[in-house]
Design an enzyme around this catalytic site. Structure first.
Site, PDB file in Angstrom:
ATOM      1  N   GLY A  12       7.121  36.566 -22.839  1.00  0.00           N
ATOM      2  CA  GLY A  12       6.626  37.143 -24.084  1.00  0.00           C
ATOM      3  C   GLY A  12       5.625  36.233 -24.759  1.00  0.00           C
ATOM      4  N   ALA A  13       4.687  35.692 -23.958  1.00  0.00           N
ATOM      5  CA  ALA A  13       3.823  34.609 -24.438  1.00  0.00           C
ATOM      6  C   ALA A  13       2.580  35.075 -25.173  1.00  0.00           C
ATOM      7  CB  ALA A  13       3.407  33.735 -23.250  1.00  0.00           C
ATOM      8  N   ASN A  89      11.781  33.708 -24.256  1.00  0.00           N
ATOM      9  CA  ASN A  89      11.464  34.147 -25.610  1.00  0.00           C
ATOM     10  C   ASN A  89      11.442  35.658 -25.753  1.00  0.00           C
ATOM     11  OD1 ASN A  89       9.906  34.192 -28.314  1.00  0.00           O
ATOM     12  ND2 ASN A  89       8.491  35.171 -26.885  1.00  0.00           N
ATOM     13  N   SER A 142      19.021  34.513 -32.088  1.00  0.00           N
ATOM     14  CA  SER A 142      18.791  34.946 -33.462  1.00  0.00           C
ATOM     15  C   SER A 142      20.037  34.652 -34.288  1.00  0.00           C
ATOM     16  CB  SER A 142      18.501  36.448 -33.519  1.00  0.00           C
ATOM     17  OG  SER A 142      18.473  36.915 -34.858  1.00  0.00           O
ATOM     18  N   TYR A 155      21.128  44.979 -31.177  1.00  0.00           N
ATOM     19  CA  TYR A 155      20.419  43.707 -31.283  1.00  0.00           C
ATOM     20  C   TYR A 155      21.394  42.567 -31.560  1.00  0.00           C
ATOM     21  CZ  TYR A 155      17.035  40.231 -32.937  1.00  0.00           C
ATOM     22  OH  TYR A 155      16.294  39.091 -33.107  1.00  0.00           O
ATOM     23  N   ALA A 156      22.301  42.770 -32.536  1.00  0.00           N
ATOM     24  CA  ALA A 156      23.262  41.728 -32.881  1.00  0.00           C
ATOM     25  C   ALA A 156      24.162  41.392 -31.698  1.00  0.00           C
ATOM     26  CB  ALA A 156      24.104  42.165 -34.085  1.00  0.00           C
ATOM     27  N   ALA A 157      24.658  42.406 -31.024  1.00  0.00           N
ATOM     28  CA  ALA A 157      25.556  42.176 -29.896  1.00  0.00           C
ATOM     29  C   ALA A 157      24.830  41.470 -28.752  1.00  0.00           C
ATOM     30  CB  ALA A 157      26.150  43.499 -29.419  1.00  0.00           C
ATOM     31  N   LYS A 159      22.279  39.416 -28.981  1.00  0.00           N
ATOM     32  CA  LYS A 159      22.011  38.027 -29.337  1.00  0.00           C
ATOM     33  C   LYS A 159      23.292  37.193 -29.329  1.00  0.00           C
ATOM     34  CE  LYS A 159      17.565  38.353 -29.804  1.00  0.00           C
ATOM     35  NZ  LYS A 159      16.635  37.635 -28.908  1.00  0.00           N
TER      36      LYS A 159
END
Length: 259
Positions: A12-13, A89, A142, A155-157, A159
């Protein structure tokens, strides 16, 4: 320079945090393998890396496609002879909806990129490090992996899952001299946090300005995190100055999270 003569690969640069990480690693002396779904955005970053006196190799790589990941790792080894640092990333924000309304395909896609994609990148790039008995892997997580964020369960799970991945992988490769660490940013200035705050404002019936002020106000330093803050932490963890640090989860959140 912290990384003089080393080779770093960054997923993801082309934009956001990945862009800043790539430029910081180059400033610290690393040649940089720039990966992402499209090389268009990475060409500009590659030009800046070269302007800093380092080599750059932009490669198209889709974290949903194991073959493209393996091909990118092979191309990086062919070009530079080795990869000393891998920065995982790349990731997606996932959907914003209550869990009971969550489309299964959007849940699974979030894990496919954020967790499985990270695993596949590690699997592709680690063999060379293990053979050389040295290397550093840095994963971008995160603070949402450690605190609630309403309507963002995928998203939370995902991360949170990265914390377990990093800690266990650090044990698996530690005897070969390879280190694995996690950086957990807070709200990072940029398009993604703007989208998150917009969604939070809608779900809570407040203005975006109120959502931003509340988010920043929850941090000890009373501000959001900059991409440069994250890049600084990554450069340190990737470098020999962090030689005794592995399996750690470093918060870079302006004091939003302290655990």
């Amino acid at each position: 320079m912290l990384l003089d003569g080393q080779v770093a690969a960054v997923t993801g640069a082309g934009t956001g945090i990945g862009r800043e990480i790539s430029l910081r690693l180059a400033a610290e002396g690393a040649d940089v393998v720039l990966t992402g779904r499209s090389t268009e955005a990475m060409e500009e970053v590659a030009g800046l890396v070269r302007a800093a006196g380092r080599r750059a190799l932009p490669l198209a790589m889709d974290l949903r496609d194991p073959d493209s990941i393996a091909a990118a790792a092979k191309a990086a080894e062919a070009e530079f002879g080795r990869v000393d640092v891998l920065v995982n990333n790349s990731g997606v924000g996932g959907p914003s909806a209550p869990l009971v309304d969550m489309p299964l395909d959007e849940w699974e896609d979030t894990f496919r990129v954020n967790v499985t994609g990270t695993m596949l990148a590690c699997k592709a790039f680690l063999p060379g490090m293990l053979a050389r008995r040295s290397g550093s892997v840095v994963v971008i997580g995160s603070v949402t992996g450690k605190r609630p964020l309403v309507n963002r369960t995928p998203y939370a799970a995902s991360k949170t899952a990265l914390i377990g991945l990093v800690r266990t992988l650090a044990w698996e490769v530690g005897s070969s001299g390879v280190r694995v660490n996690l950086v957990s940013p807070g709200g990072v200035e940029g398009a993604r946090i703007d989208w998150v705050l917009e969604q939070q404002a809608v779900s809570r019936g407040i203005t975006v300005e109120q959502a931003r002020a509340e988010f920043a106000g929850g941090a000890a330093l009373q501000r959001l995190t900059s991409p440069q803050d994250v890049a600084d932490a990554v450069a340190f963890l990737a470098s020999p100055r962090a030689a005794a640090i592995t399996g750690e989860d470093l918060n870079v959140s302006a004091g939003l999270v302290m655990y």
